[in-house]
Scaffold this active site. Structure first.
Site, PDB file in Angstrom:
ATOM      1  N   GLU A 136       0.941  -1.346   0.173  1.00 21.04           N
ATOM      2  CA  GLU A 136      -0.087   0.132   0.013  1.00 21.04           C
ATOM      3  C   GLU A 136       0.848   1.559  -0.142  1.00 21.04           C
ATOM      4  O   GLU A 136       0.681   2.726   0.779  1.00 21.04           O
ATOM      5  CB  GLU A 136      -1.021   0.180   1.322  1.00 21.04           C
ATOM      6  CG  GLU A 136      -2.378  -0.897   1.002  1.00 21.04           C
ATOM      7  CD  GLU A 136      -2.973  -0.669   2.093  1.00 21.04           C
ATOM      8  OE1 GLU A 136      -2.376  -0.541   3.420  1.00 21.04           O
ATOM      9  OE2 GLU A 136      -3.833  -2.355   2.336  1.00 21.04           O
ATOM     10  N   GLU A 243      -6.543 -10.452  -1.281  1.00 20.76           N
ATOM     11  CA  GLU A 243      -7.444 -10.288   0.044  1.00 20.76           C
ATOM     12  C   GLU A 243      -8.644 -10.592   0.075  1.00 20.76           C
ATOM     13  O   GLU A 243      -9.749  -9.483   0.591  1.00 20.76           O
ATOM     14  CB  GLU A 243      -6.936  -8.784   0.743  1.00 20.76           C
ATOM     15  CG  GLU A 243      -4.904  -8.940   0.697  1.00 20.76           C
ATOM     16  CD  GLU A 243      -4.640  -7.710   1.880  1.00 20.76           C
ATOM     17  OE1 GLU A 243      -6.045  -7.559   2.119  1.00 20.76           O
ATOM     18  OE2 GLU A 243      -3.708  -7.668   2.257  1.00 20.76           O
TER      19      GLU A 243
HETATM   20  C1  HXH Z   1      -5.723  -4.307   3.883  1.00 17.20           C
HETATM   21  N1  HXH Z   1      -5.647  -2.845   3.742  1.00 17.20           N
HETATM   22  C2  HXH Z   1      -4.371  -5.168   4.598  1.00 17.20           C
HETATM   23  O1  HXH Z   1      -3.804  -5.362   3.848  1.00 17.20           O
HETATM   24  C3  HXH Z   1      -4.574  -5.811   5.680  1.00 17.20           C
HETATM   25  O2  HXH Z   1      -3.363  -5.901   6.003  1.00 17.20           O
HETATM   26  C4  HXH Z   1      -5.599  -6.241   6.365  1.00 17.20           C
HETATM   27  O3  HXH Z   1      -5.419  -7.133   7.656  1.00 17.20           O
HETATM   28  C5  HXH Z   1      -6.990  -5.743   6.283  1.00 17.20           C
HETATM   29  C6  HXH Z   1      -6.519  -5.288   5.044  1.00 17.20           C
HETATM   30  C7  HXH Z   1      -6.745  -2.663   3.163  1.00 17.20           C
HETATM   31  C8  HXH Z   1      -7.551  -1.311   3.643  1.00 17.20           C
HETATM   32  C9  HXH Z   1      -7.042   0.208   3.043  1.00 17.20           C
HETATM   33  C10 HXH Z   1      -7.216   1.136   3.403  1.00 17.20           C
HETATM   34  C11 HXH Z   1      -7.885   1.237   4.029  1.00 17.20           C
HETATM   35  C12 HXH Z   1      -8.670   0.517   4.895  1.00 17.20           C
HETATM   36  C13 HXH Z   1      -8.803  -0.687   4.367  1.00 17.20           C
HETATM   37  O4  HXH Z   1      -8.602   2.516   4.834  1.00 17.20           O
HETATM   38  C14 HXH Z   1      -9.358   3.097   4.962  1.00 17.20           C
HETATM   39  C15 HXH Z   1      -9.732   3.334   6.022  1.00 17.20           C
HETATM   40  C16 HXH Z   1     -11.406   4.130   6.119  1.00 17.20           C
HETATM   41  C17 HXH Z   1     -12.410   3.952   4.699  1.00 17.20           C
HETATM   42  C18 HXH Z   1     -12.029   3.533   4.378  1.00 17.20           C
HETATM   43  C19 HXH Z   1     -10.389   2.998   4.165  1.00 17.20           C
END
Ligand code: HXH
Length: 338
Positions: A136, A243
């Site tokens: 990311e 994922e």
């Molecule tokens: C993933 N991120 C990770 O790779 C993993 O390690 C984790 O366990 C779960 C999901 C996904 C993600 C990225 C950005 C994000 C949220 C999830 O940012 C947000 C925050 C609030 C609302 C929407 C997106």
């Protein structure tokens, strides 16, 4: 809550196409052990191999929970993916700090990164077949390629290439992935493509791109997913869905009143899963793995996230760990083949 199985094993149905994985944790390997062993042939640690989980203090590694998941994989003959080495979240604060609370130098940060990667990748060398090396780093919005983080602020953009070099040195056999979300959004897709292309052109040891595939019942469209697969595959990289889950809520839906998914939600979700797996089968030459971010709807990271007090039902098995119609739509693509 472990049951017996009459429905065919998902990973066996997809044996000619790609491994079928699930993210697990120390609770779900107990609560869902039989389900995981029956339907999946790969696992990923949901949290237990992240920096903060294995390296909470400079001189202390805590591998107990990660080892437990690795042992589960070996006991059941499952492949294991590693997640994740370098990320701006779930990373220990000390990594970026010197002894008196200031920032470390670039050299020191890279030295610590190398030591961390050597230790973690080295520990599971030959047992973890693929690593999400960097997670990311692309900025969602705007024209900036990389999101600003302590990594970019201290080390500059080259920390990404360094992470892959260190991981490759620590396990030359492991497949190394860059992993990101919103990967099918055309704007972000093009930025991810630029990053991947530049890494390849610099000769960085990168072998694949992990499309996180945190999708919902409306977005992204199949055409957008197809375009993303085509674009990334044009670089000659392996692709995995790392994922996968299909939230039953639209991105801006904030409702918290539902006790069960509506019939409409389930209908859309089933159709989505079928369309997605049709596409994945079509692209089986480039897709080398499909991992769900969970196993059954009794536990998902999307419960209470990003909306507090709201349950979600994003997976192929329901809260009783029974196959949903979505499971049958995915299974029937293979069972009812001419
Ligand atoms: C993933 N991120 C990770 O790779 C993993 O390690 C984790 O366990 C779960 C999901 C996904 C993600 C990225 C950005 C994000 C949220 C999830 O940012 C947000 C925050 C609030 C609302 C929407 C997106």
């Amino acid at each position: 809550m472990n049951r017996t199985f009459t429905e065919p094993s998902l990973h066996q149905l997809y044996a000619d196409y790609f491994p079928i994985g699930a993210a697990v944790n120390p609770r779900t390997i107990r609560q869902q052990e039989a389900l995981i062993a029956h339907h999946f042939n790969s696992i990923t640690a949901e949290n237990e191999m992240k920096f903060i989980s294995v390296h909470p203090d400079p001189d202390r590694y805590t591998f107990e929970r990660a080892d437990e998941l690795m042992a589960f994989a070996e006991r059941h003959g499952l492949k294991m993916r590693g997640h994740t080495l370098v990320w701006h979240n779930q990373t220990s604060g000390w990594l970026f700090e010197d002894k008196i609370g200031g920032r470390v130098s670039r050299e020191e940060l890279l030295r610590r990164m190398k030591e961390h990667i050597d230790t973690v990748v080295g520990r599971y060398r030959g047992r973890i077949y693929a690593w999400d090396v960097v997670n990311e780093v692309i900025a969602d919005e705007g024209e900036e390629l990389l999101r600003r983080s302590l990594w970019t602020e201290i080390a500059g953009d080259s920390f990404i290439a360094k992470a892959f070099e260190y991981a490759h040195a620590a396990d030359p056999e492991a497949e190394l992935f860059y992993n990101d979300y919103n990967e099918s959004n055309p704007h972000k897709r093009e930025k991810i493509y630029r990053l991947l292309k530049s890494l390849i052109e610099q000769g960085v040891p990168i072998h694949g791109f992990g499309m996180q595939a945190h999708w919902n019942i409306y977005d992204p469209s199949i055409d957008e997913i197809r375009a993303a697969i085509e674009r990334y595959a044009s670089l000659g990289l392996k692709l995995q869905l790392t994922e996968l889950d299909i939230s039953v809520f639209a991105f801006d839906d904030r409702r918290t009143d539902l006790k069960e998914p509506t019939a409409e939600m389930l209908k859309l979700q089933e159709a989505r899963y079928e369309d997605i797996f049709k596409l994945l089968i079509e692209y089986r030459d480039v897709i080398t793995g499909v991992t769900f971010w969970g196993t059954a709807d009794d536990y998902t990271w999307l419960d209470h996230f990003p909306v507090r007090g709201r349950k979600n039902w994003p997976l192929l098995f329901d809260t009783r760990q029974e196959p949903k119609n979505a499971y049958w739509r995915v299974a029937n693509l293979v069972l009812k083949q001419p």
